[in-house]
Design a protein around this motif. Structure first.
Motif, PDB file in Angstrom:
ATOM      1  N   LEU A 224       0.944  -1.147   0.011  1.00 62.26           N
ATOM      2  CA  LEU A 224       0.005  -0.021  -0.033  1.00 62.26           C
ATOM      3  C   LEU A 224       0.983   1.312   0.049  1.00 62.26           C
ATOM      4  O   LEU A 224       0.549   2.262  -0.764  1.00 62.26           O
ATOM      5  CB  LEU A 224      -0.969  -0.010   1.238  1.00 62.26           C
ATOM      6  CG  LEU A 224      -2.342  -0.664   1.111  1.00 62.26           C
ATOM      7  CD1 LEU A 224      -3.006  -0.693   2.617  1.00 62.26           C
ATOM      8  CD2 LEU A 224      -2.982  -0.433   0.053  1.00 62.26           C
ATOM      9  N   TRP A 225       1.882   1.101   0.799  1.00 56.09           N
ATOM     10  CA  TRP A 225       2.684   2.605   0.872  1.00 56.09           C
ATOM     11  C   TRP A 225       3.378   2.896  -0.451  1.00 56.09           C
ATOM     12  O   TRP A 225       3.183   3.942  -1.121  1.00 56.09           O
ATOM     13  CB  TRP A 225       3.866   2.121   2.054  1.00 56.09           C
ATOM     14  CG  TRP A 225       4.640   3.316   2.193  1.00 56.09           C
ATOM     15  CD1 TRP A 225       4.716   4.525   2.885  1.00 56.09           C
ATOM     16  CD2 TRP A 225       6.104   3.549   1.387  1.00 56.09           C
ATOM     17  NE1 TRP A 225       5.747   5.219   3.041  1.00 56.09           N
ATOM     18  CE2 TRP A 225       6.480   5.040   1.900  1.00 56.09           C
ATOM     19  CE3 TRP A 225       6.642   3.096   0.252  1.00 56.09           C
ATOM     20  CZ2 TRP A 225       7.640   5.489   1.355  1.00 56.09           C
ATOM     21  CZ3 TRP A 225       7.846   3.593  -0.121  1.00 56.09           C
ATOM     22  CH2 TRP A 225       8.311   4.780   0.289  1.00 56.09           C
ATOM     23  N   PHE A 230       3.857   6.047  -5.161  1.00 54.97           N
ATOM     24  CA  PHE A 230       4.328   5.947  -6.652  1.00 54.97           C
ATOM     25  C   PHE A 230       3.184   6.683  -7.232  1.00 54.97           C
ATOM     26  O   PHE A 230       3.360   7.606  -8.280  1.00 54.97           O
ATOM     27  CB  PHE A 230       4.405   4.349  -7.079  1.00 54.97           C
ATOM     28  CG  PHE A 230       4.753   4.244  -8.290  1.00 54.97           C
ATOM     29  CD1 PHE A 230       6.040   3.863  -8.475  1.00 54.97           C
ATOM     30  CD2 PHE A 230       3.978   4.271  -9.422  1.00 54.97           C
ATOM     31  CE1 PHE A 230       6.612   3.658  -9.715  1.00 54.97           C
ATOM     32  CE2 PHE A 230       4.576   4.183 -10.689  1.00 54.97           C
ATOM     33  CZ  PHE A 230       5.871   3.781 -10.954  1.00 54.97           C
ATOM     34  N   ARG A 231       1.871   6.512  -6.904  1.00 54.66           N
ATOM     35  CA  ARG A 231       0.692   7.030  -7.671  1.00 54.66           C
ATOM     36  C   ARG A 231       0.842   8.475  -7.566  1.00 54.66           C
ATOM     37  O   ARG A 231       0.375   9.192  -8.549  1.00 54.66           O
ATOM     38  CB  ARG A 231      -0.568   6.405  -7.319  1.00 54.66           C
ATOM     39  CG  ARG A 231      -1.769   6.642  -8.244  1.00 54.66           C
ATOM     40  CD  ARG A 231      -3.043   5.944  -7.622  1.00 54.66           C
ATOM     41  NE  ARG A 231      -4.134   6.074  -8.569  1.00 54.66           N
ATOM     42  CZ  ARG A 231      -4.813   7.392  -8.557  1.00 54.66           C
ATOM     43  NH1 ARG A 231      -4.355   8.185  -7.822  1.00 54.66           N
ATOM     44  NH2 ARG A 231      -5.897   7.525  -9.511  1.00 54.66           N
ATOM     45  N   LYS A 247      -5.916  -2.587  -8.888  1.00 57.25           N
ATOM     46  CA  LYS A 247      -5.736  -3.586  -7.306  1.00 57.25           C
ATOM     47  C   LYS A 247      -6.378  -2.729  -6.264  1.00 57.25           C
ATOM     48  O   LYS A 247      -7.210  -3.452  -5.489  1.00 57.25           O
ATOM     49  CB  LYS A 247      -4.282  -3.498  -7.257  1.00 57.25           C
ATOM     50  CG  LYS A 247      -3.844  -4.230  -5.972  1.00 57.25           C
ATOM     51  CD  LYS A 247      -2.612  -4.728  -5.999  1.00 57.25           C
ATOM     52  CE  LYS A 247      -1.422  -3.428  -6.081  1.00 57.25           C
ATOM     53  NZ  LYS A 247      -0.114  -3.699  -5.789  1.00 57.25           N
ATOM     54  N   LEU A 248      -6.388  -1.429  -5.881  1.00 61.61           N
ATOM     55  CA  LEU A 248      -6.719  -0.785  -5.079  1.00 61.61           C
ATOM     56  C   LEU A 248      -8.372  -0.616  -5.079  1.00 61.61           C
ATOM     57  O   LEU A 248      -9.165  -0.785  -3.997  1.00 61.61           O
ATOM     58  CB  LEU A 248      -6.344   0.392  -4.642  1.00 61.61           C
ATOM     59  CG  LEU A 248      -4.573   0.538  -4.362  1.00 61.61           C
ATOM     60  CD1 LEU A 248      -4.269   1.857  -4.007  1.00 61.61           C
ATOM     61  CD2 LEU A 248      -4.473  -0.375  -3.301  1.00 61.61           C
ATOM     62  N   LYS A 257      -9.435   6.437  -3.135  1.00 59.08           N
ATOM     63  CA  LYS A 257      -8.565   7.569  -2.947  1.00 59.08           C
ATOM     64  C   LYS A 257      -9.159   8.607  -1.808  1.00 59.08           C
ATOM     65  O   LYS A 257      -8.585   9.220  -1.084  1.00 59.08           O
ATOM     66  CB  LYS A 257      -8.470   8.648  -4.095  1.00 59.08           C
ATOM     67  CG  LYS A 257      -7.780   7.547  -5.263  1.00 59.08           C
ATOM     68  CD  LYS A 257      -7.535   8.424  -6.633  1.00 59.08           C
ATOM     69  CE  LYS A 257      -8.953   8.488  -7.350  1.00 59.08           C
ATOM     70  NZ  LYS A 257      -9.280   6.986  -7.841  1.00 59.08           N
ATOM     71  N   GLU A 258     -10.437   8.153  -1.476  1.00 57.45           N
ATOM     72  CA  GLU A 258     -11.252   9.280  -0.467  1.00 57.45           C
ATOM     73  C   GLU A 258     -11.073   8.584   0.802  1.00 57.45           C
ATOM     74  O   GLU A 258     -11.375   9.135   1.827  1.00 57.45           O
ATOM     75  CB  GLU A 258     -12.671   9.743  -0.813  1.00 57.45           C
ATOM     76  CG  GLU A 258     -12.768  10.844  -1.800  1.00 57.45           C
ATOM     77  CD  GLU A 258     -12.435  10.464  -3.256  1.00 57.45           C
ATOM     78  OE1 GLU A 258     -13.025   9.140  -3.722  1.00 57.45           O
ATOM     79  OE2 GLU A 258     -11.547  11.020  -4.052  1.00 57.45           O
ATOM     80  N   LYS A 259     -10.758   7.561   1.036  1.00 56.28           N
ATOM     81  CA  LYS A 259     -10.828   6.537   2.143  1.00 56.28           C
ATOM     82  C   LYS A 259      -9.611   6.823   2.872  1.00 56.28           C
ATOM     83  O   LYS A 259      -8.527   6.838   2.347  1.00 56.28           O
ATOM     84  CB  LYS A 259     -10.870   5.228   2.017  1.00 56.28           C
ATOM     85  CG  LYS A 259     -12.370   4.988   1.300  1.00 56.28           C
ATOM     86  CD  LYS A 259     -12.791   3.624   0.912  1.00 56.28           C
ATOM     87  CE  LYS A 259     -14.134   3.290   0.416  1.00 56.28           C
ATOM     88  NZ  LYS A 259     -14.420   2.007   0.378  1.00 56.28           N
TER      89      LYS A 259
END
Length: 808
Positions: A224-225, A230-231, A247-248, A257-259
């Protein structure tokens, strides 16, 4: 010809003789009455004929055993350990409470069913009873016997790795081979390219099971990190970027992205096993129900109507899946593994991929027949994996399987004869083109000896649809039976039951020999002879190993010299390839983040980028320097032994000695030592096979460790001119460390070779020395008499081998 005869010939791997039996009108009744001359006329080849006669003999015995009505049959007379003769009907009448479990009547499930299972179960029962007879009082011999009995059972499996891109027909192929229509629907097994899925027999119960193993929480936190950071840095239209988003989104939803705190337990409440680091087991009694339960753990997207209600997809957390199929005789000792084309950025999945590929004895490359020879991805898979399955593995066969060879509308002639001719011509052309393409893959071929190449590489043109079509009568034409026959041969050569029974016979021989009194002088003489022989034989093995070590030292010295001269050129080919623009920093960032490996992912409507492995590129001159010698020293071919066969030829000559009347008083001890020697060599060859994988990979692993600081420094670079700064950091590291890095890799490999040599010689000497001393220098005053058990195990051994002596 009835179904019984056809089924038996299929079960026994004698498919090519079915037509002959049919032409001669052999039915079930005449099948049982066949004489030797008639069998020779039906099956002229010696090998298949011997197999048929052996199976027919066992089938007749099992039919007699399974028949409860024996009133009209003459009583069968069997030998008694005491020298008297008893009728079998008398033994069956004894009270169950008074007789040993080994004397109870054993029923087969039907003619020809599970003969080896019955034998193994009976011998296991015998050995359990013998174990209870060994006195509790502690001494070297008693402890030795207990250990040997516990070590008898092994569970060795042959692994067949199945490669192929999505849509190639892997799922349909596996369905057809195991005989379950629609068991693995298209997309369920191939859609998730990062998960390895094993298919094997369920030997415990009649359920269909899926065992799901997850990556660890720590690994997911690290992933996740990297993904989020990276994104955030680069939101360009790049394959790595889209891979992260896919994947996410699968796990957390499109609004991920809002979580906040994506490690919160609420996201994993439906899979508590992930949080508890446990396996999740899905079970059903119907084959068709399992894929429905498995969808969320193997699919990457909602591509079926039944998937629409699914909100979360857990494949990003899955390390591997094992599917267990009941009543799958072809998978009794075989595991089929559907493998991704290459490893994965996740360390656990990547490790499993390398381990599984390294354990495959056979590789199946699956491609659509219409583009098999030109399927670049299929050939890239083979090239990417060859070092892990060849010198770095144990693969001895490669099968290229062209799928979907069923009739299509493009046949010019719509008549049956026209379609048949069209299919035959197309299949022959496909095989010729594939063979031509494979002959150009020198990097793959170098892992196989020239002598075994023709045997190692085979091409099949299969039609899973036609094979599973009940209206299609000519199943042979689909070539699925050939693959089934191959899997049956893997099961037959496994010899688990024979190895168990041979080992049990040896142990019982030792116990019975130790229970006898006297013969101290002959024991002493034989002990001296065997110890002298062992010293001579160990010296032969040691000499060969020392010569091998010296040869590797010379090869590696040449490899170090070339590596130091050309390593910077190898570096540039990876970090600054022709045509790389400013956007290449994304690829390079991914490469250093994943410790020198960039695993490109194929995206829809995008040309796949070639995988990059800087560690492999830098160590390539070292591996090339030893490839030929390594293949010669540690061959994957079944009939070849390591170290030029010197370990295989190690022998105390006990087999010959026990046939000599001079050593009649110690015949049983010699029988044990012969069995122990065979078992010991098999064990050491397995150890060598496993250790050689680590030895071969040590060159690249050591280079990767030497490059680790470089990767850490490079991935921490930020700001303007990012790409050039990363490249310069890597160039400087390689330039400054090249005079140490490759010499260190050579040193590590030679140390591992030396350790292997020392461990093998030590294990061989200590094991055989202990066996000699305990069998010939120890008086077994408290050892029980096991003459009856030994006699029964000998009979079982003869049933399995077809003769009184095992064919070594």
């Amino acid at each position: 010809m009835n179904d019984f005869v056809r089924d038996k010939l299929t079960e026994w791997g004698l498919l090519e003789w079915i037509e002959t039996f049919e032409e001669e009108g052999v039915d079930e009744e005449s099948f049982y009455s066949l004489e030797d001359q008639e069998i020779a006329e039906l099956i002229p080849k010696v090998g298949p004929r011997s197999r048929f006669k052996k199976r027919l003999k066992l089938l007749k015995k099992e039919q007699n055993t399974a028949n409860p009505d024996t009133a009209d049959a003459p009583a069968q007379v069997i030998p008694s350990p005491s020298g008297t003769r008893k009728r079998k009907s008398d033994l069956q009448g004894e009270s169950n409470q008074q007789q040993s479990p080994t004397k109870k009547k054993r029923l087969a499930k039907g003619p020809g069913a599970y003969s080896e299972e019955i034998i193994q179960a009976d011998v296991e029962n015998i050995m359990r009873c013998v174990l209870k007879k060994i006195p509790d009082q502690g001494n070297n011999l008693n402890d030795f016997l207990r250990r040997k009995i516990h070590d008898l059972k092994t569970d060795k499996r042959e692994v067949v790795g199945v490669f192929g891109q999505t849509g190639a027909g892997k799922s349909s192929l596996i369905n057809a081979v195991i005989g379950l229509k629609k068991f693995l629907p298209s997309g369920s097994i191939s859609a998730c390219t990062s998960v390895s899925i094993k298919v094997e027999a369920n030997m415990q119960n009649s359920n269909y099971e899926a065992i799901i193993e997850f990556i660890t929480k720590e690994e997911w936190r690290d992933e996740l990190w990297f993904s989020i950071n990276f994104r955030l840095e680069d939101e360009e239209d790049d394959s790595e970027y889209r891979d992260i988003d896919e994947k996410l989104s699968a796990l957390y939803g499109e609004d991920w992205k809002e979580k906040s705190d994506l490690m919160d337990a609420k996201y994993f409440k439906e899979i508590p096993e992930f949080l508890l680091s446990k396996e999740k087991i899905l079970t059903t009694d119907k084959a068709k129900d399992l894929p429905e339960k498995l969808i969320r753990y193997t699919r990457t997207k909602q591509d079926n109507a039944e998937d629409k209600g699914t909100k979360r997809w857990y494949w990003p957390l899955v390390k591997c899946v094992t599917i267990k199929v009941p009543n799958a005789d072809l998978l009794k000792h075989v595991t089929l593994v559907d493998l991704p084309g290459s490893g994965d950025s996740n360390k656990s999945r990547d490790k499993i991929w390398k381990t599984v590929v390294g354990s495959c004895s056979t590789i199946w490359i699956v491609a659509d027949i219409n583009r098999a020879a030109s399927d670049k991805e299929a050939w890239d898979i083979l090239k990417d994996a060859c070092s892990y399955m060849g010198n770095g593995g144990q693969c001895n066969q490669i099968h290229f399987i062209c799928t979907k060879s069923d009739p299509h509308s493009d046949a010019d002639d719509t008549s049956k004869a026209g379609i048949r001719d069209f299919i035959l011509k197309r299949n022959q052309q496909a095989k010729a083109k594939v063979k031509q393409e494979f002959n150009q893959l020198n990097e793959v071929k170098k892992h196989f000896s020239n002598e075994s190449f023709e045997h190692s590489f085979k091409i099949f043109t299969v039609s899973s649809v036609e094979f599973l079509n009940p209206k299609h009568l000519n199943k042979e034409q689909t070539e699925i039976p050939k693959l089934q026959e191959f899997l049956q041969e893997l099961n037959d050569c496994h010899k688990e039951t024979l190895n168990y029974v041979s080992g049990a016979r040896g142990i019982l021989s030792l116990i019975q020999g130790a229970s006898r009194r006297g013969g101290s002088e002959i024991k002493k003489d034989v002990c001296t002879i065997l110890e002298e022989k062992m010293t001579d034989e160990l010296e032969k093995v040691h000499k060969q190993m020392e010569e091998t070590y010296q040869a590797f030292e010379k090869c590696l010295s040449d490899g170090v010299e070339k590596s130091e001269s050309y390593c910077e050129k190898a570096l540039e080919s990876v970090i600054n390839p022709r045509g790389s623009g400013s956007g290449f920093h994304m690829t390079l960032r991914s490469l250093v983040t994943h410790n020198g490996i960039y695993k490109a992912k194929t995206n829809k409507n995008q040309k796949k980028r070639k995988q990059k492995n800087l560690n492999m590129a830098l160590s390539s001159y070292l591996t090339e320097s030893i490839d030929e010698k390594f293949k010669e020293t540690f061959p994957n071919e079944i009939n070849c032994g390591p170290f030029n066969g010197k370990l295989n030829s190690f022998s105390l000559d006990t087999k010959r000695m026990k046939m000599d009347p001079e050593y009649e008083d110690v015949e049983l001890q010699l029988e044990f030592l012969n069995a122990e020697e065979i078992k010991m060599k098999k064990k050491l060859i397995k150890i060598i096979r496993d250790r050689k994988k680590k030895i071969y990979s040590s060159l690249m692993t050591t280079v990767e460790e030497s490059m680790q600081k470089c990767y850490d420094d490079a991935k921490g670079i930020r700001g303007p001119d990012l790409l050039n700064n990363m490249r310069e950091t890597m160039r400087k590291h390689v330039h400054d460390s090249k005079n140490i890095m490759f010499k260190n890799a050579k040193k590590v490999m030679l140390n591992q070779l030396r350790e292997l040599r020392d461990d093998i010689l030590k294990d061989l000497k200590e094991t055989m020395q202990e066996s000699i001393e305990l069998s010939l220098k120890t008086d077994g005053y408290s050892i029980p008499d096991v003459a009856e058990e030994l006699d029964m195990v000998k009979n079982h051994h003869e049933e399995l081998t077809g003769s009184a002596e095992e064919d070594q």
